[in-house]
Every structure is written in C-alpha cells, then in structure tokens.
Design an enzyme around this catalytic site. Structure first.
Site, PDB file in Angstrom:
ATOM      1  N   GLU A 177       0.826  -1.218   0.000  1.00 23.17           N
ATOM      2  CA  GLU A 177       0.000   0.000   0.000  1.00 23.17           C
ATOM      3  C   GLU A 177       0.858   1.266   0.000  1.00 23.17           C
ATOM      4  O   GLU A 177       1.309   1.716   1.046  1.00 23.17           O
ATOM      5  CB  GLU A 177      -0.910   0.021   1.234  1.00 23.17           C
ATOM      6  CG  GLU A 177      -1.802   1.266   1.281  1.00 23.17           C
ATOM      7  CD  GLU A 177      -2.646   1.387   2.551  1.00 23.17           C
ATOM      8  OE1 GLU A 177      -2.363   0.658   3.527  1.00 23.17           O
ATOM      9  OE2 GLU A 177      -3.553   2.220   2.573  1.00 23.17           O
ATOM     10  N   LYS A 219      -2.683  -2.245  -2.905  1.00 17.96           N
ATOM     11  CA  LYS A 219      -3.704  -1.368  -2.318  1.00 17.96           C
ATOM     12  C   LYS A 219      -3.322   0.049  -2.712  1.00 17.96           C
ATOM     13  O   LYS A 219      -2.303   0.579  -2.264  1.00 17.96           O
ATOM     14  CB  LYS A 219      -3.734  -1.535  -0.795  1.00 17.96           C
ATOM     15  CG  LYS A 219      -4.708  -0.576  -0.115  1.00 17.96           C
ATOM     16  CD  LYS A 219      -5.130  -1.085   1.252  1.00 17.96           C
ATOM     17  CE  LYS A 219      -5.990  -0.063   1.979  1.00 17.96           C
ATOM     18  NZ  LYS A 219      -6.666  -0.635   3.137  1.00 17.96           N
TER      19      LYS A 219
HETATM   20  P1  13P Z   1      -9.024   4.249   4.700  1.00 16.83           P
HETATM   21  O1  13P Z   1      -9.919   3.551   3.721  1.00 16.83           O
HETATM   22  O2  13P Z   1      -9.770   4.844   5.854  1.00 16.83           O
HETATM   23  O3  13P Z   1      -8.066   5.180   4.039  1.00 16.83           O
HETATM   24  O4  13P Z   1      -8.155   3.121   5.394  1.00 16.83           O
HETATM   25  C1  13P Z   1      -7.607   2.135   4.617  1.00 16.83           C
HETATM   26  C2  13P Z   1      -6.333   1.696   5.194  1.00 16.83           C
HETATM   27  O5  13P Z   1      -6.157   0.535   5.497  1.00 16.83           O
HETATM   28  C3  13P Z   1      -5.269   2.679   5.345  1.00 16.83           C
HETATM   29  O6  13P Z   1      -4.084   2.020   5.563  1.00 16.83           O
END
Ligand code: 13P
Length: 334
Positions: A177, A219
């Site tokens: 991510e 992600k």
């Molecule tokens: P949000 O969808 O609230 O941004 O959170 C997702 C997430 O896992 C951030 O690391």
C-alpha cells in the site's frame, strides 16, 4: 507455501463482487476514531467494536477478507471464540497489518518512511500460526512544496519490497500500500504524476527483490484532487485518471487492485469505484479495501449505545459492504 497457494489466496481476496474491510487501526488511530464519537479507547471497547464488525450477519456475501491489528488477531468474541475462527466460519480471509507506522525521514523535513522490518520474519511466522493469510504494509507519500522527494519514494518502495518478499517467504500474500495522501491544495494532475512515479518505483523494487506478482495485491490510492484544491475533479475524471495511471504502471500479472478510501466521503469512495468498473474490463479486478468508508456510518450508530445498537450498526456495515461490492462489479445503483 507454493506460489500457486499464494496466488489462490490473492485471487480469493478480489473475488467478483467482493472486497476487503480494513479494521487495522493502530491503538492510536482507533483513539482518533473513537474520540470523534465520544467512545473511550479501552481494550474492551476496541474488542467489542471489532466483534460488532466481524460478526455482521452475512458479511461474507460481499467481504472476502478483513485486515486486523495485532491486538485484534489475538482477541475473542464475548463468548470466547477467537476472531480468526469467526472469520474462517464466515468465509472471510484474515489479514494483518504488520508495519509499525511512518516515522520522520531524516534529512527530508515533512516526509516519512514506514518502519517495521526488524524482526518481521518472526512476526510473520507467528501471524501465520494465528491464522493470518495476508499482510498489509502502508507507505505514506505526501504532496507539498518540493515533495515528494525521490529519496522518500525510493526508501518507501525498498521497504515495501523487502516486506513483500518476507511475506511470500512465510506464506502470506503481501498487500502493498503506497498511499499518496489527499492532503494539500494540489490539483488532480499533480496527484497523477506523483502516483505514477510512486507506482513505477514500487514495481521496480518488487522486481529487484524477486517478489512474485501473482501472489501480491496492490492497495492503491485513487488519483484525486487535493482536499484543499479549489477545483475538485468529478467522478468520471477521477475514474479515468486513476485507470490511466494504473494501466501505465501496474503489470497485468497482478491478481488484483484494491483501493483505500483515504478520507473520501462514503459516497465518493463507492461512486469512484463503480465508475472505474463501468469503464471495464480491465487487466485486473478492481475492488475496495476501505477503512473509514466501510466503518464511519456504523461507528456513529454503535457509539450511541454500545450494546443496544449492535444490530443496527451491523445493518449499516452490511449495507456499505453491499454497495461497495456492487461498485466492484460496476453495478452500484447510486
Ligand atoms: P481508509 O480507507 O480509511 O483510508 O483506510 C484504509 C487503510 O487501510 C489505510 O491504511
């Protein structure tokens, strides 16, 4: 664990019409969420809240997996059932946040790098025995004056790649991510450029570290206008820019891409995902891994009465899962 097994898990995470609920807030982050609705941040409240989320009736209809925080993976329902077992019985794949959060990147004021590699191999081993089948690591890229620097992007990509390789070694699917923050007054074109260079760097690093893309999930943050930008891009523009950016940077070998919500309204998060999928087919399934956009509405309901409102809050969780599941198919009615 063979690559086939990793690939199978990764594919199940992005099964048609399903996505992931991110409930992996650290103790500090959940405090902010609880503070906003007047709930005290105790271990029991965190446990009860996550129990409410994870025992939502029929959650598995639209949810393929859930990302937990360390504490949650070790917790049980009030009746003594480990959450990982509750999830397995609901057909929801347990995931775990394994990074230790962002810290200031020395030499680059205003920028951060994510820590957590030291001892990670042993932590992953333990998480696998506790039932986790995928892991998440979040890097944070900030847009600002002279930011992000190449050094920040490189340091974060390197850490993501080392984390991903360790996950695969231990039989867990890495969810990588690299979040480009929405904070700032930059326009959507700047977000596009930063997201493009970030993803190029990430996939270069994954390649250098022998990470098997077939057993990896991305992600991603969407390509959007900065929160404080005077001109906000509309749904179609966000969908089109995000797709263009992903298609030019993400290899087709990847089994799927899920999005974070990043502070978007519930409606925007769903509408953007839906619009992207209406423009399909794409090289990969596009689904969700929302934290706030899955939980905010339910948290508000639950906070008003932590016992009496459980069923009503769960209805909201299910409704958000259904809407986002439909958006993952490009079939959300709006
Ligand atoms: P949000 O969808 O609230 O941004 O959170 C997702 C997430 O896992 C951030 O690391």
């Amino acid at each position: 664990m063979s690559i086939d097994q990793l690939a199978e898990t990764a594919q199940a995470m992005v099964a048609a019409g399903k996505g992931i609920i991110a409930i992996d807030e650290s103790t500090n982050t959940i405090k902010k969420r609880f503070d906003s609705v007047g709930v005290e941040n105790t271990e029991e409240h965190r446990r009860a809240y996550r129990e409410m989320l994870l025992t939502t009736p029929n959650l598995g209809e639209h949810i393929s997996g859930a990302i937990l925080y360390d504490e949650t993976l070790r917790q049980k329902t009030r009746d003594g059932k480990p959450f990982s077992l509750v999830m397995a019985q609901a057909g929801i794949i347990p995931g775990i946040k394994v990074d230790k959060g962002p810290v200031a990147l020395a030499g680059f004021p205003g920028e951060v790098v994510t820590e957590g590699l030291d001892g990670l191999r042993d932590r992953l081993k333990e998480y696998a025995t506790l039932g986790a089948r995928f892991a998440k690591w979040r890097a944070v890229i900030t847009i600002g004056d002279d930011m992000p620097s190449g050094s920040c992007i490189e340091a974060n990509s390197h850490a993501l790649a080392r984390y991903a390789a360790l996950c695969q070694e231990q039989g867990l699917v890495p969810m990588v991510e690299p979040e480009v923050l929405m904070d700032g007054d930059h326009d959507i074109d700047v977000c596009y450029e930063v997201t493009e260079v970030t993803l190029r760097s990430l996939f270069g690093a994954l390649y250098e570290h022998n990470v098997m893309l077939e057993g990896t999930i991305l992600k991603a943050s969407m390509v959007v206008s900065g929160k404080d930008c005077a001109e906000q891009a509309g749904v179609e523009e966000v969908a089109e820019a995000t797709l263009r950016c992903l298609k030019s940077t993400v290899p087709a070998a990847l089994p799927g891409i899920v999005f974070l919500s990043g502070g978007q309204s519930d409606r925007d998060a769903t509408a953007h995902l839906d619009a992207m999928n209406r423009l399909g087919p794409h090289p990969w399934p596009l689904s969700f891994s929302y934290g706030r956009a899955m939980q905010s509405a339910a948290l508000k309901i639950w906070a008003k009465d932590l016992v009496a409102n459980v069923a009503e809050a769960q209805k909201m969780v299910h409704a958000r899962a259904r809407d986002n599941g439909l958006a993952a198919l490009g079939q959300w009615a709006g």
